[in-house]
Design an enzyme around this catalytic site. Sequence first.
Site, PDB file in Angstrom:
ATOM      1  CB  CYS A 103     -32.351 -52.274 -29.293  1.00 43.24           C
ATOM      2  SG  CYS A 103     -31.422 -50.789 -29.601  1.00 43.24           S
ATOM      3  NE  ARG A 105     -35.446 -55.311 -24.945  1.00 43.00           N
ATOM      4  CZ  ARG A 105     -35.197 -56.096 -23.906  1.00 43.00           C
ATOM      5  NH1 ARG A 105     -36.190 -56.648 -23.264  1.00 43.00           N
ATOM      6  NH2 ARG A 105     -33.981 -56.313 -23.508  1.00 43.00           N
ATOM      7  CD1 TRP A 133     -33.632 -45.500 -25.734  1.00 41.10           C
ATOM      8  CD2 TRP A 133     -31.459 -45.951 -25.672  1.00 41.10           C
ATOM      9  NE1 TRP A 133     -33.046 -44.630 -24.847  1.00 41.10           N
ATOM     10  CE2 TRP A 133     -31.705 -44.889 -24.788  1.00 41.10           C
ATOM     11  CE3 TRP A 133     -30.141 -46.409 -25.799  1.00 41.10           C
ATOM     12  CZ2 TRP A 133     -30.709 -44.266 -24.040  1.00 41.10           C
ATOM     13  CZ3 TRP A 133     -29.144 -45.792 -25.063  1.00 41.10           C
ATOM     14  CH2 TRP A 133     -29.439 -44.739 -24.190  1.00 41.10           C
ATOM     15  CG  ASN A 157     -30.452 -55.047 -27.117  1.00 44.07           C
ATOM     16  OD1 ASN A 157     -29.990 -53.943 -26.834  1.00 44.07           O
ATOM     17  ND2 ASN A 157     -31.029 -55.833 -26.220  1.00 44.07           N
ATOM     18  N   GLY A 158     -27.345 -53.861 -28.226  1.00 44.60           N
ATOM     19  CA  GLY A 158     -26.069 -53.874 -27.498  1.00 44.60           C
ATOM     20  C   GLY A 158     -25.145 -52.790 -28.028  1.00 44.60           C
ATOM     21  CD  GLU A 218     -38.627 -43.651  -7.626  1.00 49.48           C
ATOM     22  OE1 GLU A 218     -37.403 -43.659  -7.874  1.00 49.48           O
ATOM     23  OE2 GLU A 218     -39.471 -44.068  -8.425  1.00 49.48           O
ATOM     24  CE  LYS A 260     -40.703 -42.755 -11.368  1.00 51.59           C
ATOM     25  NZ  LYS A 260     -40.269 -44.099 -11.089  1.00 51.59           N
ATOM     26  CD  GLU A 316     -38.654 -42.200 -15.120  1.00 52.03           C
ATOM     27  OE1 GLU A 316     -39.057 -42.725 -14.089  1.00 52.03           O
ATOM     28  OE2 GLU A 316     -37.954 -42.805 -15.935  1.00 52.03           O
ATOM     29  CG  HIS A 323     -22.818 -27.938   3.382  1.00 55.49           C
ATOM     30  ND1 HIS A 323     -21.860 -27.446   4.244  1.00 55.49           N
ATOM     31  CD2 HIS A 323     -23.709 -28.604   4.156  1.00 55.49           C
ATOM     32  CE1 HIS A 323     -22.148 -27.824   5.473  1.00 55.49           C
ATOM     33  NE2 HIS A 323     -23.270 -28.526   5.454  1.00 55.49           N
ATOM     34  CE  LYS A 349     -40.773 -50.893 -16.914  1.00 52.66           C
ATOM     35  NZ  LYS A 349     -41.010 -49.929 -15.817  1.00 52.66           N
TER      36      LYS A 349
HETATM   37  C1  AGP Z   1     -37.480 -45.572 -13.242  1.00 52.97           C
HETATM   38  O1  AGP Z   1     -38.667 -44.902 -13.406  1.00 52.97           O
HETATM   39  C2  AGP Z   1     -36.600 -45.631 -14.369  1.00 52.97           C
HETATM   40  N1  AGP Z   1     -37.242 -45.867 -15.584  1.00 52.97           N
HETATM   41  C3  AGP Z   1     -35.247 -46.275 -14.170  1.00 52.97           C
HETATM   42  O2  AGP Z   1     -34.568 -45.458 -13.283  1.00 52.97           O
HETATM   43  C4  AGP Z   1     -35.131 -47.730 -13.702  1.00 52.97           C
HETATM   44  O3  AGP Z   1     -35.542 -47.841 -12.379  1.00 52.97           O
HETATM   45  C5  AGP Z   1     -33.669 -48.180 -13.869  1.00 52.97           C
HETATM   46  O4  AGP Z   1     -33.327 -48.108 -15.223  1.00 52.97           O
HETATM   47  C6  AGP Z   1     -33.403 -49.556 -13.339  1.00 52.97           C
HETATM   48  O5  AGP Z   1     -34.096 -50.522 -14.055  1.00 52.97           O
HETATM   49  P1  AGP Z   1     -34.272 -51.975 -13.494  1.00 52.97           P
HETATM   50  O6  AGP Z   1     -35.045 -51.880 -12.224  1.00 52.97           O
HETATM   51  O7  AGP Z   1     -35.006 -52.709 -14.574  1.00 52.97           O
HETATM   52  O8  AGP Z   1     -32.897 -52.542 -13.261  1.00 52.97           O
END
Ligand code: AGP
Length: 592
Positions: free
Chosen positions: A2, A28, A74, A98-99, A465, A469, A472, A488, A587
């Site tokens: 947010c 955000r 959000w 926000n929170g 990673e 990617k 998401e 396993h 983000k």
């Molecule tokens: C990565 O592409 C993501 N958007 C997410 O996993 C991100 O890395 C994670 O939320 C951590 O954020 P930060 O690095 O701002 O703490």
Amino acid sequence: MCGIIGYVGKKDKTQSVLMDGLTNLEYRGYDSAGIAYFDSQNIEILKQKGKVHTLSSLIEKPISTCCGIGHTRWATHGKPTILNAHPHQHGKFALVHNGIIENADVLKTKLSEEGYQFYSDTDTEVAVALLDCFYQRNHDILLSIYELMKRLEGSYAFAILCEDDPDSIYIAKNESPLIVGVGNLEMYVASDVPAILQETSKYIIIEDMEYGKVEKDGVHIYNMEQEEVSKEILTFEGTMDSAKKNGYAHFMLKEMMEEPDVLKNLFQSYWKDPDAWKKNLPDFEKYREIDIVACGSAYHAGMIGKCYLENYLGIPVAVSLASEYRYQSIFSRQDKLVILVSQSGETADTLACLKLVQDYGMDTLAIVNVVGSSIARIADYVLYTNAGYEIAVATTKAYIAQVASFLLIALAFSKTHLELEDVKNLYVVQKQFLEKHYSEIVNQLSDASRIFFIGRQVDYAIAMEASLKLKEISYLMSDAYAAGELKHGTISLIQEGTPVIAVVTDPNIAEKTISNIKEVKARGAYVILIISSQLDESFDWCDQKIVIPKVSTLLMPLATILPLQMLAYDIALAKGCDIDQPRNLAKSVTVE
Ligand code: AGP
């Protein structure tokens, strides 16, 4: 999560500051947006489902007012609907938040018994109703906010308007970021400085459990002893330049394109003077154990960091997800360093871990991208990744800078050597990858119902990673597994044609991973091999192959991830996804 914006000052600026601020803050959260402002003495509210531009269409005539607040959401409580969008209003107050208010349900029940009726599913509406309830009794806005803070549990950054004071914005903060921007006879309230950077670079940081009143010519901030606290005016050194797309179709593409230079600059700053570079870092020789704590991609960078620190510093390292670490048993040791990794420096779980381990008296080092963010301010030591402003929700250049930061620590505190030529070579390899597109693989994967990534050690961290990617931004179901773990359980999911992307760059265990790849191939998998040129033999039995040209072993992870990031981007593009602002994400994850 947010975004909050507020402005008090000139009549003809409020609308543009609010709308531009919301656009800047959209990363955000972007499921709904709203603004509140004074129309003479009355509060007017406009809110809309969807992104900020949908809100603009509601503004029929220019808004002329000295004071207003805005919000991009959000969703945490209740679906993204107009009713649940902020600002929320009860009595004479409108409020953006926000929170998460953790005791909202209990408070809601009590307020309902007192006759309050609720129109939304949000915790925020409960907060504004409670504020109104206090105000009805004491007729003092600041005292009511203080009373509110004493009753709320959870995290909040609030910007508040009250019809009895149309020239001020009231604010309160606990655990969610909030700053006040300082202008000339105008003031701003925002979740972060870049949101208002086109207006001012002077700002004040609001700390936890502080509240106050923002007027065009002054700010009054109070602590929970109800004493006014003096606040330092800081200057933000960054620019907004890196917050522009510069002709690229997406921020993600632009940020990937910046990766070679981000690394070049990082290595240069180290090489210029390694002693100066490590001057502000802790002395690694005094630690016998290291914990790395982070979320998402930063956690994956931490997994590679573990390999660097263990292999070259010889210190045992445990890597944890911040959301788990904060609730597990903490084994406090004076010779333990806790490294927190975060692009935003605001991630709620990572921030909570930092505060937690500091309470135990352990040393903390933050590896952070956003200068002056909460994690950077609170940690004992900070290593900035200097990747520049990153806008796309999917991190690319900040992730790679985190990995490089761990490598630089390993170089700075061990006898390990890296030649300048190796770094130059990496730059060339990265540039080449950024020009390459794998259309056959993109076609093959775009309609897959699930995709597996496998690897061992560093290659496993890269696989994780790459899988994140892809998930998401393209919404494809994928997962990463340690290659040796498949048999396993997971191998039962492999059928004729199931895509398996296997990462093989570590010569020490390549043979083992190759055996695992053969196992899935034997069960019908469509194998896409990502392999370093040193290990590349005649793997004709693979369906597709991406070869990573010769790169120093130390730098290999910084090359390998690039084609995988590009693949995720190209697949998302082919599927027509909203690449920079994927569904349900934000983000900066400032709620637990
Ligand atoms: C990565 O592409 C993501 N958007 C997410 O996993 C991100 O890395 C994670 O939320 C951590 O954020 P930060 O690095 O701002 O703490």
